[in-house]
Motif scaffolding. Structure first.
Motif, PDB file in Angstrom:
ATOM      1  N   ALA A  60       0.831  -1.205   0.000  1.00 53.17           N
ATOM      2  CA  ALA A  60       0.000   0.000   0.000  1.00 53.17           C
ATOM      3  C   ALA A  60       0.862   1.250   0.000  1.00 53.17           C
ATOM      4  O   ALA A  60       0.588   2.213  -0.726  1.00 53.17           O
ATOM      5  CB  ALA A  60      -0.933  -0.002   1.212  1.00 53.17           C
ATOM      6  N   ASP A  61       1.918   1.225   0.806  1.00 54.52           N
ATOM      7  CA  ASP A  61       2.820   2.373   0.882  1.00 54.52           C
ATOM      8  C   ASP A  61       3.526   2.614  -0.448  1.00 54.52           C
ATOM      9  O   ASP A  61       3.665   3.744  -0.896  1.00 54.52           O
ATOM     10  CB  ASP A  61       3.833   2.150   2.003  1.00 54.52           C
ATOM     11  CG  ASP A  61       4.482   3.438   2.456  1.00 54.52           C
ATOM     12  OD1 ASP A  61       3.801   4.481   2.460  1.00 54.52           O
ATOM     13  OD2 ASP A  61       5.672   3.400   2.818  1.00 54.52           O
ATOM     14  N   ARG A  62       3.964   1.550  -1.097  1.00 55.55           N
ATOM     15  CA  ARG A  62       4.651   1.662  -2.390  1.00 55.55           C
ATOM     16  C   ARG A  62       3.720   2.259  -3.449  1.00 55.55           C
ATOM     17  O   ARG A  62       4.107   3.153  -4.202  1.00 55.55           O
ATOM     18  CB  ARG A  62       5.158   0.287  -2.813  1.00 55.55           C
ATOM     19  CG  ARG A  62       5.958   0.281  -4.083  1.00 55.55           C
ATOM     20  CD  ARG A  62       6.583  -1.076  -4.395  1.00 55.55           C
ATOM     21  NE  ARG A  62       5.637  -2.181  -4.288  1.00 55.55           N
ATOM     22  CZ  ARG A  62       5.681  -3.113  -3.343  1.00 55.55           C
ATOM     23  NH1 ARG A  62       6.602  -3.083  -2.417  1.00 55.55           N
ATOM     24  NH2 ARG A  62       4.776  -4.089  -3.327  1.00 55.55           N
ATOM     25  N   GLU A  63       2.472   1.787  -3.487  1.00 55.14           N
ATOM     26  CA  GLU A  63       1.514   2.308  -4.470  1.00 55.14           C
ATOM     27  C   GLU A  63       1.206   3.779  -4.210  1.00 55.14           C
ATOM     28  O   GLU A  63       1.122   4.586  -5.138  1.00 55.14           O
ATOM     29  CB  GLU A  63       0.236   1.469  -4.447  1.00 55.14           C
ATOM     30  CG  GLU A  63      -0.671   1.709  -5.612  1.00 55.14           C
ATOM     31  CD  GLU A  63      -0.098   1.234  -6.939  1.00 55.14           C
ATOM     32  OE1 GLU A  63      -0.654   1.642  -7.969  1.00 55.14           O
ATOM     33  OE2 GLU A  63       0.878   0.471  -6.977  1.00 55.14           O
ATOM     34  N   MET A  64       1.050   4.151  -2.939  1.00 52.96           N
ATOM     35  CA  MET A  64       0.788   5.549  -2.601  1.00 52.96           C
ATOM     36  C   MET A  64       1.976   6.430  -2.982  1.00 52.96           C
ATOM     37  O   MET A  64       1.798   7.518  -3.531  1.00 52.96           O
ATOM     38  CB  MET A  64       0.473   5.687  -1.114  1.00 52.96           C
ATOM     39  CG  MET A  64       0.108   7.095  -0.709  1.00 52.96           C
ATOM     40  SD  MET A  64      -1.375   7.757  -1.530  1.00 52.96           S
ATOM     41  CE  MET A  64      -2.646   6.817  -0.729  1.00 52.96           C
ATOM     42  N   MET A  65       3.184   5.966  -2.697  1.00 53.04           N
ATOM     43  CA  MET A  65       4.377   6.750  -3.044  1.00 53.04           C
ATOM     44  C   MET A  65       4.470   6.969  -4.553  1.00 53.04           C
ATOM     45  O   MET A  65       4.793   8.068  -5.000  1.00 53.04           O
ATOM     46  CB  MET A  65       5.644   6.055  -2.534  1.00 53.04           C
ATOM     47  CG  MET A  65       5.848   6.184  -1.039  1.00 53.04           C
ATOM     48  SD  MET A  65       5.979   7.907  -0.501  1.00 53.04           S
ATOM     49  CE  MET A  65       7.434   8.425  -1.375  1.00 53.04           C
ATOM     50  N   ARG A  66       4.184   5.945  -5.315  1.00 51.07           N
ATOM     51  CA  ARG A  66       4.235   6.076  -6.770  1.00 51.07           C
ATOM     52  C   ARG A  66       3.204   7.094  -7.261  1.00 51.07           C
ATOM     53  O   ARG A  66       3.499   7.917  -8.134  1.00 51.07           O
ATOM     54  CB  ARG A  66       4.013   4.722  -7.432  1.00 51.07           C
ATOM     55  CG  ARG A  66       5.172   3.764  -7.215  1.00 51.07           C
ATOM     56  CD  ARG A  66       4.928   2.374  -7.783  1.00 51.07           C
ATOM     57  NE  ARG A  66       4.647   2.441  -9.210  1.00 51.07           N
ATOM     58  CZ  ARG A  66       3.758   1.673  -9.821  1.00 51.07           C
ATOM     59  NH1 ARG A  66       3.048   0.801  -9.159  1.00 51.07           N
ATOM     60  NH2 ARG A  66       3.576   1.784 -11.132  1.00 51.07           N
ATOM     61  N   ALA A  67       2.003   7.055  -6.702  1.00 54.95           N
ATOM     62  CA  ALA A  67       0.955   7.999  -7.103  1.00 54.95           C
ATOM     63  C   ALA A  67       1.320   9.422  -6.698  1.00 54.95           C
ATOM     64  O   ALA A  67       1.151  10.369  -7.486  1.00 54.95           O
ATOM     65  CB  ALA A  67      -0.382   7.601  -6.487  1.00 54.95           C
ATOM     66  N   LEU A  68       1.860   9.600  -5.489  1.00 56.89           N
ATOM     67  CA  LEU A  68       2.258  10.941  -5.026  1.00 56.89           C
ATOM     68  C   LEU A  68       3.420  11.492  -5.855  1.00 56.89           C
ATOM     69  O   LEU A  68       3.451  12.682  -6.169  1.00 56.89           O
ATOM     70  CB  LEU A  68       2.617  10.911  -3.548  1.00 56.89           C
ATOM     71  CG  LEU A  68       1.440  10.704  -2.589  1.00 56.89           C
ATOM     72  CD1 LEU A  68       1.943  10.492  -1.166  1.00 56.89           C
ATOM     73  CD2 LEU A  68       0.466  11.856  -2.652  1.00 56.89           C
ATOM     74  N   GLN A  69       4.364  10.637  -6.214  1.00 60.67           N
ATOM     75  CA  GLN A  69       5.467  11.079  -7.063  1.00 60.67           C
ATOM     76  C   GLN A  69       4.976  11.491  -8.441  1.00 60.67           C
ATOM     77  O   GLN A  69       5.451  12.471  -9.020  1.00 60.67           O
ATOM     78  CB  GLN A  69       6.524   9.985  -7.185  1.00 60.67           C
ATOM     79  CG  GLN A  69       7.320   9.780  -5.930  1.00 60.67           C
ATOM     80  CD  GLN A  69       8.218   8.561  -6.001  1.00 60.67           C
ATOM     81  OE1 GLN A  69       8.110   7.728  -6.898  1.00 60.67           O
ATOM     82  NE2 GLN A  69       9.122   8.448  -5.031  1.00 60.67           N
ATOM     83  N   TYR A  70       4.025  10.746  -8.966  1.00 59.75           N
ATOM     84  CA  TYR A  70       3.444  11.096 -10.262  1.00 59.75           C
ATOM     85  C   TYR A  70       2.756  12.460 -10.198  1.00 59.75           C
ATOM     86  O   TYR A  70       2.960  13.308 -11.067  1.00 59.75           O
ATOM     87  CB  TYR A  70       2.465  10.011 -10.700  1.00 59.75           C
ATOM     88  CG  TYR A  70       1.755  10.345 -11.989  1.00 59.75           C
ATOM     89  CD1 TYR A  70       2.433  10.292 -13.205  1.00 59.75           C
ATOM     90  CD2 TYR A  70       0.423  10.733 -11.997  1.00 59.75           C
ATOM     91  CE1 TYR A  70       1.790  10.607 -14.388  1.00 59.75           C
ATOM     92  CE2 TYR A  70      -0.226  11.053 -13.166  1.00 59.75           C
ATOM     93  CZ  TYR A  70       0.463  10.988 -14.365  1.00 59.75           C
ATOM     94  OH  TYR A  70      -0.164  11.322 -15.533  1.00 59.75           O
TER      95      TYR A  70
END
Length: 92
Positions: free
Chosen positions: A65-75
């Protein structure tokens, strides 16, 4: 695991609500398509150079969940049309 995030952006290129909504709608749609997150504007709907977004993702493990959120926030942060002001995250 549920990860919730709020992020606030300043949109200097928007000179009307119509311009803001065009930028915002494009980024919200692409974020939903690319990542396993739900995203919505939760504040500053009537302000043409600011927005606050809420993002939520759910996964069986905190790391996923953390990895997916980080990817979305970076995008979202990579968008040259706006500047990131604040990001806040919480885990449920």
């Amino acid at each position: 695991m549920i990860v919730y995030a709020e992020c606030e952006y300043f949109i200097p290129t928007a000179h009307s609500l119509k311009e803001k909504r065009a930028i915002l709608q494009r980024m919200l749609t692409r974020t939903k398509q690319k990542f396993n997150v739900s995203v919505a504007e939760i504040d500053h709907q009537d302000t043409w150079q600011r927005t606050r977004l809420a993002l939520v993702t759910v996964a069986s493990a905190r790391e996923a969940a953390d990895r997916e959120m980080m990817r979305a926030l970076q995008y979202l942060a990579s968008n040259p049309a706006w500047e990131e002001l604040n990001v806040w995250r919480d885990y449920v």
